[in-house]
Design an enzyme around this catalytic site. Sequence first.
Site, short mmCIF file in Angstrom:
data_model
loop_
_atom_site.label_atom_id
_atom_site.label_comp_id
_atom_site.label_asym_id
_atom_site.label_seq_id
_atom_site.Cartn_x
_atom_site.Cartn_y
_atom_site.Cartn_z
N ARG A 121 0.88 -1.19 0.00
CA ARG A 121 0.00 0.00 0.00
C ARG A 121 0.90 1.22 0.00
O ARG A 121 1.88 1.27 0.77
CB ARG A 121 -0.86 0.08 1.27
CG ARG A 121 -1.84 -1.03 1.48
CD ARG A 121 -2.92 -1.12 0.45
NE ARG A 121 -3.81 0.03 0.40
CZ ARG A 121 -4.67 0.26 -0.60
NH1 ARG A 121 -4.71 -0.55 -1.63
NH2 ARG A 121 -5.46 1.30 -0.57
N HIS A 152 13.29 -2.45 -0.97
CA HIS A 152 12.84 -2.40 -2.36
C HIS A 152 13.75 -3.30 -3.20
O HIS A 152 14.98 -3.24 -3.07
CB HIS A 152 12.89 -0.96 -2.87
CG HIS A 152 12.38 -0.84 -4.27
ND1 HIS A 152 11.03 -0.85 -4.56
CD2 HIS A 152 13.04 -0.76 -5.45
CE1 HIS A 152 10.88 -0.77 -5.87
NE2 HIS A 152 12.08 -0.71 -6.44
C1 GAR Z 1 10.32 -8.43 -1.41
O1 GAR Z 1 11.08 -8.85 -2.51
C2 GAR Z 1 10.35 -6.92 -1.28
O2 GAR Z 1 11.57 -6.35 -1.64
C3 GAR Z 1 9.26 -6.53 -2.24
O3 GAR Z 1 8.25 -7.48 -2.05
C4 GAR Z 1 8.84 -8.72 -1.64
C5 GAR Z 1 8.15 -9.16 -0.38
O4 GAR Z 1 8.58 -10.45 -0.01
N1 GAR Z 1 8.79 -5.20 -1.98
C6 GAR Z 1 8.35 -4.38 -2.92
O5 GAR Z 1 8.26 -4.69 -4.09
C7 GAR Z 1 7.94 -3.01 -2.42
N2 GAR Z 1 7.69 -2.13 -3.51
P1 GAR Z 1 8.38 -10.96 1.47
O6 GAR Z 1 6.89 -10.77 1.80
O7 GAR Z 1 8.73 -12.42 1.40
O8 GAR Z 1 9.26 -10.17 2.38
#
Ligand code: GAR
Length: 194
Positions: A93, A111
Amino acid sequence: MKKVRTAVLISGRGSNMQALVKAAMAPDYPASIALVVSNLPEAEGLAYAVDRGIPTRAISHVDYPSRAAFESELDLTLREHKIEIVALAGFMRILTATFISHWTGRILNIHPSLLPAYKGLHTHERAILEGAKKHGCTVHLVTAELDAGPIVLQAEVPVLPDDTSETLAARVLEKEHYIYPQALAVLASTINMS
Ligand code: GAR
């Protein structure tokens, strides 16, 4: 040592949250994971936190009439739990400038790119399509501009000729789990000293 009370905000799997929880178990780690919040009640990561006795809250954004109403419930919940740092870990979000202004210098985000490259979504696909030779991840402080706040730590991986977005994402994720606990420790130690 005083541990800085940290909330981790998730929307899904929560593997970065798990990395933070594991790091925070060390007696000399400067932060504790005092709350895990998801905007999606079905997020897989919530069960992991429940199993470890960490307080959890699901604040489903669709239950609120506006973004402001959702954020005001989120803000209240964080304050009720005496939270000092908010760590976004796959929290999908976008937070408004108003919410962020209440937590200036106290919100971290991870990120999956070497910012300022590939802000936003689908970072691994875009890196492969553009023929990038290097990719990686960034932990940064959250400001009102998306994916643009001051960088705390980055880690780099090579993009290999036969990479798919899945193989590249897996290589980056390993690095995410390595740098996020370090970055949280840096911010918590800074707050402890101030
Ligand atoms: C991770 O790779 C994080 O860097 C990315 O979502 C994934 C969540 O994985 N975040 C984004 O893309 C934010 N814009 P997780 O739930 O296993 O930590």
